[in-house]
Design a protein around this motif. Structure first.
Motif, PDB file in Angstrom:
ATOM      1  N   ASP A 222     -30.959  54.263 -13.329  1.00  0.00           N
ATOM      2  CA  ASP A 222     -30.138  54.208 -14.539  1.00  0.00           C
ATOM      3  C   ASP A 222     -30.600  55.265 -15.532  1.00  0.00           C
ATOM      4  OD1 ASP A 222     -28.306  53.232 -16.572  1.00  0.00           O
ATOM      5  OD2 ASP A 222     -30.057  52.259 -17.484  1.00  0.00           O
ATOM      6  N   ALA A 223     -31.906  55.414 -15.686  1.00  0.00           N
ATOM      7  CA  ALA A 223     -32.435  56.432 -16.596  1.00  0.00           C
ATOM      8  C   ALA A 223     -32.091  57.839 -16.098  1.00  0.00           C
ATOM      9  CB  ALA A 223     -33.944  56.271 -16.736  1.00  0.00           C
ATOM     10  N   LEU A 224     -32.212  58.070 -14.800  1.00  0.00           N
ATOM     11  CA  LEU A 224     -31.880  59.384 -14.242  1.00  0.00           C
ATOM     12  C   LEU A 224     -30.386  59.684 -14.386  1.00  0.00           C
ATOM     13  CD1 LEU A 224     -34.063  59.416 -11.002  1.00  0.00           C
ATOM     14  CD2 LEU A 224     -34.476  60.656 -13.148  1.00  0.00           C
ATOM     15  N   PHE A 225     -29.545  58.644 -14.287  1.00  0.00           N
ATOM     16  CA  PHE A 225     -28.104  58.814 -14.441  1.00  0.00           C
ATOM     17  C   PHE A 225     -27.754  59.346 -15.829  1.00  0.00           C
ATOM     18  CE2 PHE A 225     -23.874  57.135 -15.531  1.00  0.00           C
ATOM     19  CZ  PHE A 225     -23.122  57.649 -14.476  1.00  0.00           C
ATOM     20  N   GLN A 226     -28.550  59.001 -16.817  1.00  0.00           N
ATOM     21  CA  GLN A 226     -28.304  59.430 -18.191  1.00  0.00           C
ATOM     22  C   GLN A 226     -28.695  60.881 -18.430  1.00  0.00           C
ATOM     23  OE1 GLN A 226     -29.578  56.431 -21.183  1.00  0.00           O
ATOM     24  NE2 GLN A 226     -30.117  55.238 -19.363  1.00  0.00           N
ATOM     25  N   GLN A 227     -29.442  61.478 -17.498  1.00  0.00           N
ATOM     26  CA  GLN A 227     -29.878  62.862 -17.649  1.00  0.00           C
ATOM     27  C   GLN A 227     -28.941  63.792 -16.883  1.00  0.00           C
ATOM     28  OE1 GLN A 227     -33.887  62.678 -16.157  1.00  0.00           O
ATOM     29  NE2 GLN A 227     -34.687  62.045 -18.147  1.00  0.00           N
ATOM     30  N   PRO A 228     -28.371  64.785 -17.556  1.00  0.00           N
ATOM     31  CA  PRO A 228     -27.418  65.683 -16.880  1.00  0.00           C
ATOM     32  C   PRO A 228     -27.999  66.375 -15.645  1.00  0.00           C
ATOM     33  CG  PRO A 228     -27.338  66.000 -19.252  1.00  0.00           C
ATOM     34  CD  PRO A 228     -28.493  65.075 -18.986  1.00  0.00           C
ATOM     35  N   ALA A 229     -29.281  66.681 -15.649  1.00  0.00           N
ATOM     36  CA  ALA A 229     -29.893  67.391 -14.525  1.00  0.00           C
ATOM     37  C   ALA A 229     -29.944  66.535 -13.255  1.00  0.00           C
ATOM     38  CB  ALA A 229     -31.306  67.839 -14.900  1.00  0.00           C
ATOM     39  N   HIS A 230     -30.020  65.229 -13.393  1.00  0.00           N
ATOM     40  CA  HIS A 230     -30.145  64.331 -12.239  1.00  0.00           C
ATOM     41  C   HIS A 230     -28.874  63.545 -11.933  1.00  0.00           C
ATOM     42  CE1 HIS A 230     -34.419  64.823 -13.460  1.00  0.00           C
ATOM     43  NE2 HIS A 230     -34.550  64.956 -12.153  1.00  0.00           N
ATOM     44  N   ARG A 231     -27.871  63.680 -12.780  1.00  0.00           N
ATOM     45  CA  ARG A 231     -26.685  62.839 -12.650  1.00  0.00           C
ATOM     46  C   ARG A 231     -25.969  63.024 -11.312  1.00  0.00           C
ATOM     47  NH1 ARG A 231     -22.931  60.966 -17.433  1.00  0.00           N
ATOM     48  NH2 ARG A 231     -21.643  59.552 -16.242  1.00  0.00           N
TER      49      ARG A 231
END
Length: 156
Positions: free
Chosen positions: A107-116
């Motif tokens: 969920d946290a990574l989903f919020q980051q454009p680089a990891h989405r």
């Protein structure tokens, strides 16, 4: 009076809700394999949990849809914070704390454009598995379906 137009594009909140819903339905093996496949594994510090508790499951019955309490379900939740301050939350039915923690990380990574994009690939796989399971259940149900019909008698 201004008209409100619905966009075909989901809102950021709607996209995150969809992601969190799919992460909650993911298997622990799916989440673990996706985490192991990450080139840069994030350092996730716990904010809360994992902790297990109960939630009330409600149902609806009758023509009017009157709600009633069906029973309780065990749920585990976890919250984490990444090094950059992004907070992620994860939930899972049952008592699997590791699964809830992995869901929070994604969920946290989903919020980051680089990891989405990487998380979207995981979510697409989960959605495909769930659709396949639903289709299988529909086929099993259709195989046992009985069609009742009324024949009109010629005497009337």
């Amino acid at each position: 009076m201004a008209s409100i137009q619905k966009s075909a594009e989901p809102t950021a909140t709607g996209a995150r809700q969809r992601a969190m819903g799919l992460l909650a339905k993911a298997s622990r093996a799916e989440l673990h394999a996706a985490f192991e496949a990450l080139a840069d594994k994030p350092d996730a510090r716990p904010v809360r949990g994992p902790e297990t508790g109960l939630v009330m499951v409600r149902g609806r019955i009758g023509g009017g849809g009157a709600p009633f309490n069906l029973g309780e379900a065990t749920v585990t939740r976890a919250s984490i914070r990444l090094d950059d301050g992004t907070v992620g939350h994860g939930q899972a039915l049952g008592t699997d704390g590791a699964k809830a923690r992995l869901a929070a990380i994604f969920d946290a990574l989903f919020q980051q454009p680089a990891h989405r994009a990487g998380v979207e690939t995981l979510l697409d796989g989960i959605a495909a598995r769930l659709a396949g399971e639903d289709a299988g259940k529909a086929r099993q149900t259709a195989a046992t379906r009985v069609d009742f019909f009324t024949m009109v008698r010629g005497e009337d």
